[in-house]
Write an enzyme that holds these catalytic residues in place. Structure first.
Site, PDB file in Angstrom:
ATOM      1  N   HIS A  23       4.741   7.259   1.410  1.00 30.99           N
ATOM      2  CA  HIS A  23       4.999   5.804   1.455  1.00 30.99           C
ATOM      3  C   HIS A  23       6.037   5.377   0.420  1.00 30.99           C
ATOM      4  CE1 HIS A  23       2.297   4.653  -1.950  1.00 30.99           C
ATOM      5  NE2 HIS A  23       1.494   5.592  -1.494  1.00 30.99           N
ATOM      6  N   ASP A  50       3.186   8.325  -7.209  1.00 38.74           N
ATOM      7  CA  ASP A  50       2.598   7.578  -6.092  1.00 38.74           C
ATOM      8  C   ASP A  50       3.569   6.518  -5.586  1.00 38.74           C
ATOM      9  OD1 ASP A  50       0.892   6.517  -4.244  1.00 38.74           O
ATOM     10  OD2 ASP A  50      -0.434   5.561  -5.685  1.00 38.74           O
ATOM     11  N   GLU A  98       1.979   0.888   2.079  1.00 41.53           N
ATOM     12  CA  GLU A  98       0.682   1.579   2.086  1.00 41.53           C
ATOM     13  C   GLU A  98      -0.265   0.949   1.087  1.00 41.53           C
ATOM     14  OE1 GLU A  98      -2.445   4.334   0.758  1.00 41.53           O
ATOM     15  OE2 GLU A  98      -0.820   3.570  -0.454  1.00 41.53           O
ATOM     16  N   GLU A  99       0.269   0.562  -0.081  1.00 36.66           N
ATOM     17  CA  GLU A  99      -0.603   0.156  -1.191  1.00 36.66           C
ATOM     18  C   GLU A  99      -1.387  -1.120  -0.936  1.00 36.66           C
ATOM     19  OE1 GLU A  99      -1.398   2.027  -3.419  1.00 36.66           O
ATOM     20  OE2 GLU A  99       0.236   3.340  -4.027  1.00 36.66           O
ATOM     21  N   ASP A 150       0.724  12.265  -0.299  1.00 33.48           N
ATOM     22  CA  ASP A 150       0.430  11.052  -1.070  1.00 33.48           C
ATOM     23  C   ASP A 150      -0.673  11.328  -2.080  1.00 33.48           C
ATOM     24  OD1 ASP A 150       0.292   8.471  -2.018  1.00 33.48           O
ATOM     25  OD2 ASP A 150      -0.863   7.708  -0.327  1.00 33.48           O
ATOM     26  N   HIS A 177      -1.191   4.304 -10.267  1.00 32.37           N
ATOM     27  CA  HIS A 177      -1.118   2.825 -10.311  1.00 32.37           C
ATOM     28  C   HIS A 177      -0.966   2.257 -11.725  1.00 32.37           C
ATOM     29  CE1 HIS A 177      -3.514   2.599  -6.242  1.00 32.37           C
ATOM     30  NE2 HIS A 177      -2.409   3.315  -6.160  1.00 32.37           N
TER      31      HIS A 177
END
Ligand SMILES: [Zn+2]
Length: 458
Positions: A279, A291, A325-326, A353, A423
Site C-alpha cells: 500500500h 509500513d 489501506e491504513e 505489508d 505507525h
C-alpha cells in the site's frame, strides 16, 4: 551463415527453456542483491516524499513518482485507477501531561489516533480510570467511568513469537476503545502504544466510532509505552491524579486519489492475472519506510526483476500500489470491484505489508490442493533460508480478491522488530536494511515466477 544463425537461435531457445526453476530463482536473488532498485526507490519515497497519509499532498506525490518509475520499466501498461479516499488531518502537535498535584506536572508523549476528533478548545483535563480489557470496562460501568478519561493499558503479550498475534490481542483497545468508553460517559481515551519495546514513541493507527452520533464521540490518543508505565505506576500510588491532553485533528471531506498499476501481459494466458502489491499510503508521523514503503518498492521490484532477468510470463503480472489501506481500504475495495466488473480472473495475489525485514516465508489463504502445490516448491527456497510456509492470513489489500479457488498470500518477514516502528515517528528509511529489503523482493519474485509457471493446482 544462415544455418549457423538458425542453429544458434535454436540453441538459444532450447537453452532458455532448459533453465531450471533453481536457476531462475538463483538469478532473481542474484539480480535483486547485486543490481536491485528497491532500496533507491525506498530512499526517494521516504526521504524525498515522506509520510503519505491518504488525501495528503505527499500521497499525491507518491502516486506521481511511482507511476513515473513504473513507466521507465518498459511494462506493457501503466495506469492510475481513480478512487475517492477519506482525508483526516492531524493539525497542530498534540500536547499532554500528568498532573499529580496542582502545579506538579509531567509531560508525556501522545499522538491522536487516526480518525479521532479533536479535544474541545483548550484541551481536556480529567481523572483517569485504567483498564486492561473491554470486560473490565464493562464491569466498571457508568458510575466509575462517567466524566473520566479511560486509559487502556493492556500490553502486547511478550511470549508470543509471532508479534502480529500479540498485536491482534490488543488492537481492539485502539480500534474500538473510544467507541466503547463513550457508551459509559468517558470524556476521552488514552491507549497504550501497540509496541513491544519500551520507548518514548507514541504509535498511531486507525480507530472507529461505529454508529455513534457526532455529539457522543470522544477524542482518543495513543501514549508511548514508557509514559504508559509511568502513568500506571503513578495511578497505583494515587488514584486522584489528573491527565490533560489537547489535539486539533479533523476529518475533512473525501478527496480523489489513485491506485497505481503496472502490467506485463501474459504470453499464453493473458486473461489470468497475478497481482503483487503493497500500500502506497502510510501514517503521517514517520516516513512509512517499513509500513508500507518496503512493500511498495518490493512489489515494483518483482516486475523489474522479471524484465531484468528476461522472464516472459505466461500469465499477466500486475503490480498494484494500493491507496488508503491504513484508514479505509478504499483502494483495495476499488481494485477488487473493477476486477469483478471486468470479469478478470485473479489466480494469485501476493502482498508485502509486514515490514522490510529478513524474509522468512509466506502465509497462504487457499484450499488444500493449492497449498500442497506450494509445499512442493518449498525446497527451492532452502538456499535462501526461506522456511515459513503456513496457512493463515494474506494481506488487507489482496483480501477482497478472495475466491474459492484462487490463492492469496502475504510475505512474512521476521516480525520481532516490526512493532518497534509500526505507525510511529521512527518508521524511517534508516530503520530498513538494504539486503533484507532486497531478499524480500527476490523471495516474492520467486513465488510469483512459480505461480506463473505452474498456475493453480485445481
Ligand atoms: Zn501497512
Amino acid at each position: 551463415m544462415r544455418y549457423i544463425i538458425l542453429f544458434l537461435s535454436l540453441f538459444l531457445v532450447l537453452n532458455t527453456t532448459a533453465q531450471t526453476d533453481e536457476e531462475v530463482i538463483k538469478n532473481l536473488y542474484k539480480t535483486s542483491l547485486t543490481n536491485g532498485n528497491s532500496y533507491q526507490w525506498l530512499d526517494h519515497l521516504s526521504n524525498q516524499i515522506g509520510g503519505r497519509l491518504s488525501g495528503s499532498l505527499n500521497a499525491e506525490k507518491a502516486v506521481e513518482y511511482t507511476k513515473e518509475e513504473l513507466e521507465k520499466l518498459g511494462l506493457d501498461k501503466v495506469w492510475l485507477q481513480p478512487v475517492m479516499v477519506p482525508k483526516w488531518v492531524r493539525g497542530a502537535p498534540e500536547f499532554a501531561f500528568i498532573e499529580s498535584a496542582f502545579g506538579a506536572t509531567t509531560n508525556v508523549n501522545i499522538c491522536a489516533l487516526g480518525g479521532s476528533i479533536a479535544t474541545p478548545f483548550g484541551g481536556i483535563k480529567a481523572h483517569l480510570v485504567e483498564v486492561k480489557s473491554m470486560d473490565e470496562l464493562e464491569a466498571l460501568g457508568k458510575e466509575n467511568i462517567e466524566g473520566k478519561i479511560v486509559f487502556f493499558n493492556k500490553p502486547m503479550q511478550a511470549d508470543l513469537i509471532q508479534t502480529f498475534e500479540a498485536y491482534g490481542g490488543c488492537v481492539n483497545q485502539r480500534y474500538s476503545g473510544a467507541m466503547e468508553a463513550a457508551k459509559y460517559g468517558a470524556v476521552g481515551v488514552l491507549v497504550r502504544s501497540l509496541s513491544l519495546r519500551q520507548d518514548n514513541f507514541p504509535h498511531t493507527g486507525s480507530m472507529t466510532y461505529g454508529n455513534l452520533p457526532l455529539s457522543k464521540r470522544i477524542p482518543s490518543a495513543a501514549i508511548s509505552t514508557n509514559d504508559a508505565n509511568t502513568l500506571s505506576s503513578m495511578l497505583a500510588l494515587n488514584k486522584d491524579i489528573k491527565f490533560y491532553f489537547s489535539q486539533t485533528c479533523k476529518q475533512l471531506n473525501d478527496v480523489q486519489s489513485y491506485n497505481v498499476i503496472g502490467e506485463i501481459k501474459g504470453s499464453q494466458f493473458p486473461n489470468e492475472y497475478i497481482v503483487v502489491g503493497g500500500h502506497l499510503d502510510s501514517w503521517d508521523l514517520g516516513d512509512g519506510a517499513h509500513d508500507d514503503g518496503a512493500g511498495v518498492v518490493q512489489s515494483m521490484e518483482v516486475l523489474r526483476l522479471f524484465k531484468e532477468t528476461g522472464i516472459k510470463p505466461k500469465r499477466s503480472i500486475r503490480v498494484v500500489l494500493f491507496m488508503n489501506e491504513e484508514n479505509g481500504l478504499r483502494g483495495a475495495t476499488k481494485y477488487a470491484e473493477v476486477a469483478k466488473q471486468k470479469g478478470e480472473t485473479h489466480i494469485f495475489s501476493l502482498e508485502s505489508d509486514a515490514g522490510g525485514f529478513t524474509p522468512r516465508g509466506f502465509s497462504f489463504d487457499c484450499n488444500d490442493a493449492n497449498f500442497n502445490q506450494v509445499l512442493g516448491w518449498k525446497e527451492l527456497f532452502n538456499p535462501y533460508l526461506i522456511h515459513y510456509f503456513e496457512k493463515g492470513g494474506s494481506g488487507a489489500d489482496v483480501g477482497p480478491l478472495k475466491t474459492d479457488t484462487n490463492v492469496l498470500a502475504g510475505l512474512r518477514p521476521d516480525s520481532q522488530r516490526y512493532f518497534d516502528y509500526h505507525h510511529a515517528a521512527n518508521d524511517t528509511f534508516d530503520a530498513v536494511n538494504k539486503r533484507e529489503l532486497e531478499l524480500g523482493a527476490a523471495t516474492m519474485a520467486s513465488l510469483v515466477y512459480l505461480f506463473d509457471a505452474y498456475g493453480l493446482a485445481n
